[in-house]
Write a protein that holds these residues in place. Structure first.
Motif, PDB file in Angstrom:
ATOM      1  N   ALA A  47       0.819  -1.208   0.000  1.00  0.00           N
ATOM      2  CA  ALA A  47       0.000   0.000   0.000  1.00  0.00           C
ATOM      3  C   ALA A  47       0.855   1.262   0.000  1.00  0.00           C
ATOM      4  N   GLY A  48       2.068   1.145   0.538  1.00  0.00           N
ATOM      5  CA  GLY A  48       2.956   2.297   0.593  1.00  0.00           C
ATOM      6  C   GLY A  48       3.772   2.500  -0.668  1.00  0.00           C
ATOM      7  N   MET A  49       3.624   1.619  -1.641  1.00  0.00           N
ATOM      8  CA  MET A  49       4.383   1.739  -2.882  1.00  0.00           C
ATOM      9  C   MET A  49       3.588   2.562  -3.902  1.00  0.00           C
ATOM     10  N   ARG A  50       3.947   3.814  -4.041  1.00  0.00           N
ATOM     11  CA  ARG A  50       3.236   4.684  -4.983  1.00  0.00           C
ATOM     12  C   ARG A  50       3.435   4.206  -6.421  1.00  0.00           C
ATOM     13  N   LEU A  51       4.638   3.722  -6.700  1.00  0.00           N
ATOM     14  CA  LEU A  51       4.944   3.252  -8.053  1.00  0.00           C
ATOM     15  C   LEU A  51       4.046   2.091  -8.452  1.00  0.00           C
ATOM     16  N   LEU A  52       3.708   1.244  -7.493  1.00  0.00           N
ATOM     17  CA  LEU A  52       2.862   0.087  -7.775  1.00  0.00           C
ATOM     18  C   LEU A  52       1.501   0.527  -8.306  1.00  0.00           C
ATOM     19  N   GLU A  53       0.890   1.492  -7.651  1.00  0.00           N
ATOM     20  CA  GLU A  53      -0.425   1.952  -8.084  1.00  0.00           C
ATOM     21  C   GLU A  53      -0.361   2.637  -9.443  1.00  0.00           C
ATOM     22  N   GLN A  54       0.728   3.350  -9.695  1.00  0.00           N
ATOM     23  CA  GLN A  54       0.879   4.007 -10.990  1.00  0.00           C
ATOM     24  C   GLN A  54       1.082   2.996 -12.109  1.00  0.00           C
ATOM     25  N   ALA A  55       1.762   1.899 -11.786  1.00  0.00           N
ATOM     26  CA  ALA A  55       2.125   0.918 -12.815  1.00  0.00           C
ATOM     27  C   ALA A  55       0.970  -0.012 -13.186  1.00  0.00           C
ATOM     28  N   ARG A  56       0.048  -0.251 -12.276  1.00  0.00           N
ATOM     29  CA  ARG A  56      -1.000  -1.253 -12.503  1.00  0.00           C
ATOM     30  C   ARG A  56      -1.760  -1.066 -13.828  1.00  0.00           C
ATOM     31  N   PRO A  57      -2.331   0.092 -14.108  1.00  0.00           N
ATOM     32  CA  PRO A  57      -3.095   0.220 -15.357  1.00  0.00           C
ATOM     33  C   PRO A  57      -2.234   0.039 -16.604  1.00  0.00           C
ATOM     34  N   HIS A  58      -0.981   0.461 -16.535  1.00  0.00           N
ATOM     35  CA  HIS A  58      -0.080   0.310 -17.677  1.00  0.00           C
ATOM     36  C   HIS A  58       0.293  -1.157 -17.893  1.00  0.00           C
ATOM     37  N   LEU A  59       0.492  -1.878 -16.806  1.00  0.00           N
ATOM     38  CA  LEU A  59       0.804  -3.304 -16.914  1.00  0.00           C
ATOM     39  C   LEU A  59      -0.388  -4.075 -17.487  1.00  0.00           C
ATOM     40  N   GLU A  60      -1.578  -3.714 -17.047  1.00  0.00           N
ATOM     41  CA  GLU A  60      -2.784  -4.380 -17.560  1.00  0.00           C
ATOM     42  C   GLU A  60      -2.925  -4.153 -19.057  1.00  0.00           C
ATOM     43  N   GLN A  61      -2.697  -2.906 -19.487  1.00  0.00           N
ATOM     44  CA  GLN A  61      -2.777  -2.598 -20.908  1.00  0.00           C
ATOM     45  C   GLN A  61      -1.670  -3.305 -21.681  1.00  0.00           C
ATOM     46  N   LEU A  62      -0.487  -3.379 -21.100  1.00  0.00           N
ATOM     47  CA  LEU A  62       0.639  -4.056 -21.742  1.00  0.00           C
ATOM     48  C   LEU A  62       0.334  -5.531 -21.957  1.00  0.00           C
ATOM     49  N   SER A  63      -0.284  -6.154 -20.966  1.00  0.00           N
ATOM     50  CA  SER A  63      -0.653  -7.558 -21.077  1.00  0.00           C
ATOM     51  C   SER A  63      -1.689  -7.765 -22.180  1.00  0.00           C
ATOM     52  N   ARG A  64      -2.661  -6.862 -22.258  1.00  0.00           N
ATOM     53  CA  ARG A  64      -3.696  -6.981 -23.288  1.00  0.00           C
ATOM     54  C   ARG A  64      -3.106  -6.801 -24.684  1.00  0.00           C
ATOM     55  N   THR A  65      -2.190  -5.843 -24.804  1.00  0.00           N
ATOM     56  CA  THR A  65      -1.614  -5.527 -26.115  1.00  0.00           C
ATOM     57  C   THR A  65      -0.721  -6.638 -26.635  1.00  0.00           C
ATOM     58  N   THR A  66       0.098  -7.189 -25.764  1.00  0.00           N
ATOM     59  CA  THR A  66       1.069  -8.209 -26.180  1.00  0.00           C
ATOM     60  C   THR A  66       0.536  -9.630 -26.089  1.00  0.00           C
ATOM     61  N   GLY A  67      -0.473  -9.833 -25.256  1.00  0.00           N
ATOM     62  CA  GLY A  67      -0.969 -11.187 -25.013  1.00  0.00           C
ATOM     63  C   GLY A  67      -0.109 -11.961 -24.035  1.00  0.00           C
TER      64      GLY A  67
END
Length: 265
Positions: free
Chosen positions: A94-114
């Motif tokens: 919960a204290g990792m600000r980078l984690l929350e910022q990265a989540r939507p980008h990682l989800e999109q990356l997974s969708r784009t690349t499969g």
């Protein structure tokens, strides 16, 4: 110490350190061993992994069961962690600000690349996946949030080493090479991988963790936090060229949105 805890300690501890609570260290060594196992462990397994006496392990597992951090498996012959351990990890995440910022980008990356996309951080001589989005491809490699890998066999581990400032990088690299030498591995593969990542800004690993599995990773440093964006791949289906181009470019694109892709000396 009379017991082994792999990379449980960063150094500086000694038997003469009066502030060091050995009983606590032993209990944590048992929890760490259980967290790394992919199956329940008996007291004998834990004794072998930690180097502790069987009688000591028996007392520790009993205590951890009473406190609710460990339970007997369905067979009643081995121990496994309970969900209570998550209460220790959630505040950290919960204290990792980078984690929350990265989540939507990682989800999109997974969708784009499969492919599966993940965020990893360093845990002593291991890396830990703190966010995982599974890919839709049939051959996409599956990872688990909280899963751990040794630094030299993972692309994320190589990337995290390369991300550090030079002094810290040299210190960590020395420890990794020492551990590799101790376990009969050739440190040159690690040295080369770090050098390549420093040059190219991307880490590529193939068939070092398990045959048929590789990874591509980009290091990032944002808001004081070091992490690695990574995509694990099935090497039988994904070529090294694809890893170095399509997947690496996708990771670098996300890294630019989150922070500098690589520390430069």
């Amino acid at each position: 110490m009379a017991f082994r805890t792999a990379d449980s300690f960063d150094g500086g501890m000694s038997d003469k350190d009066r502030q060091f609570v050995e009983a606590l260290a032993r209990g944590l060594a048992v929890l760490e061993s259980l967290s790394r196992a992919q199956k329940p462990l008996t007291n004998g397994d834990l004794a072998e992994m930690t180097g502790l006496a069987p009688s000591t392990v028996s007392r520790l597992t009993h205590t951890l069961v009473v406190m609710g951090y460990v339970r007997l498996s369905r067979s009643n012959r081995a121990y496994e962690l309970t969900p209570k351990n998550l209460t220790l990890g959630y505040p950290v995440l919960a204290g990792m600000r980078l984690l929350e910022q990265a989540r939507p980008h990682l989800e999109q990356l997974s969708r784009t690349t499969g492919e599966t996309a993940a965020l990893a951080i360093r845990d002593k001589l291991h890396i830990t996946f703190v966010a995982v989005f599974e890919g839709s491809n049939l051959v996409a490699v599956r990872l688990a949030t909280g899963g751990r890998l040794r630094i030299p066999v993972s692309a994320a581990g190589i990337a995290l080493v390369a991300a550090l400032p030079e002094t810290e990088r040299r210190m960590l690299s020395t420890r990794v090479r020492a551990e590799m030498t101790r376990t009969g591995q050739d440190p040159e593969t690690f040295n080369s991988a770090v050098k390549d990542c420093l040059r190219d800004g991307v880490a590529i690993v193939r068939n070092m963790w398990n045959p048929g599995i590789g990874g591509v990773s980009v290091p990032i440093h944002s808001q004081g936090e070091y992490a690695a964006l990574t995509i694990p791949v099935a090497t039988g289906s994904i070529s090294e060229q694809t890893m170095r181009t399509t997947l690496a470019d996708a990771l670098k694109g996300v890294a630019k949105l989150l922070g500098p892709a690589l520390h430069t000396d």
